[in-house]
Design an enzyme around this catalytic site. Sequence first.
Site, PDB file in Angstrom:
ATOM      1  N   ALA A   1       0.837  -1.200   0.000  1.00 48.88           N
ATOM      2  CA  ALA A   1       0.000   0.000   0.000  1.00 48.88           C
ATOM      3  C   ALA A   1       0.868   1.244   0.000  1.00 48.88           C
ATOM      4  CB  ALA A   1      -0.899   0.018   1.222  1.00 48.88           C
TER       5      ALA A   1
ATOM      6  N   ASP B   1      -2.446  -9.341  10.895  1.00 48.67           N
ATOM      7  CA  ASP B   1      -2.196 -10.544  10.120  1.00 48.67           C
ATOM      8  C   ASP B   1      -1.950 -11.616  11.166  1.00 48.67           C
ATOM      9  OD1 ASP B   1      -2.240  -8.987   7.817  1.00 48.67           O
ATOM     10  OD2 ASP B   1      -0.080  -8.624   7.911  1.00 48.67           O
TER      11      ASP B   1
ATOM     12  N   GLU C   1      -6.541 -12.490   1.043  1.00 44.05           N
ATOM     13  CA  GLU C   1      -5.646 -12.533   2.205  1.00 44.05           C
ATOM     14  C   GLU C   1      -6.415 -13.112   3.387  1.00 44.05           C
ATOM     15  OE1 GLU C   1      -3.767  -8.877   3.249  1.00 44.05           O
ATOM     16  OE2 GLU C   1      -2.639  -8.751   1.391  1.00 44.05           O
TER      17      GLU C   1
ATOM     18  N   HIS D   1      -5.551 -11.680   6.912  1.00 40.39           N
ATOM     19  CA  HIS D   1      -5.679 -10.262   7.266  1.00 40.39           C
ATOM     20  C   HIS D   1      -7.080  -9.988   7.796  1.00 40.39           C
ATOM     21  CE1 HIS D   1      -4.879  -5.813   6.572  1.00 40.39           C
ATOM     22  NE2 HIS D   1      -6.209  -5.849   6.648  1.00 40.39           N
TER      23      HIS D   1
HETATM   24 ZN   LIG Z   1      -2.380  -7.414   6.556  1.00 39.10          ZN
END
Ligand SMILES: [Zn+2]
Length: 271
Positions: free
Chosen positions: A172, A186, A235, A238
């Site tokens: 990002a 995470d 993900e 996440h």
């Molecule tokens: Zn993450």
Amino acid sequence: MRKVLVGLIAVLVLTGCGDPSPPAPPQTTTPAPSASSPAPTPSATPTSTPTPSGTATVTPPEPEPEPEPQPETGIESGPASSLQVLVNKRTPLSPADYQPELVAVSTSADRDGEAVRPEVDAALTELSAAMRADIGEGTHVFSSYRSYARQTELYNSYVAQYGQAEADTTSARPGHSEHQTGLSVDLMGTSGQCRLDTCFGDTAAGRWVAEHGWEHGFIVRYPDGLEGVTGYEYEPWHLRFVGVEVSTAMHQQGARTYEEFLGAGSAPDYR
Ligand SMILES: [Zn+2]
């Protein structure tokens, strides 16, 4: 030298998330199928044709402008300090260098300085205990809060290595990372299977958090196949804390992404 390289790669892999998957070998980019935007712009262009008096022109009925989709709950994403803040490629944090109040993560793998908002730590502890009671293993957080400065370092290192276009698929831009809110983590199961790998979604721990995370205020923020909406590939590790009220509403409505839930529109890229 080899050692240094291996170390560097390990660091990059470990911190690549927040955004997407670890730096993968450059691949021919297959543009994510842009799932149709949930926020269609009402084409409100009523062409007002002046009717000259005397002419019997039948003006077709003007189409009603469609209202913007509104979240049924009335929940809005709010400012950077809000537990409901929306952060994605189209919505940066404001201010960009926002710093949340933080506490150490109680359920981190090695107590190595992981930090989150206090509300998130409490919820994580509950989530981990509930999971342990259910399937015999708890959760370990291996990445959490990341400052604007840290994100800048990371992003720049990706750009230097892969070029900006490629970097944007894996990291990002500063001010756009959900990790900067202190609301995202995470994690993995305490068994350590599939750390930072999409196969986590198929482990007992990965399935459990996907199924029960909402009961503790968490959502899997980047679901499989919805990168056209979220801007990021799958993900399963996440998790984003949005609070139990919101996660419950999302669960009940079957909202797949936070963007859809808020009626915020897709954020596949930085425009
Ligand atoms: Zn993450």
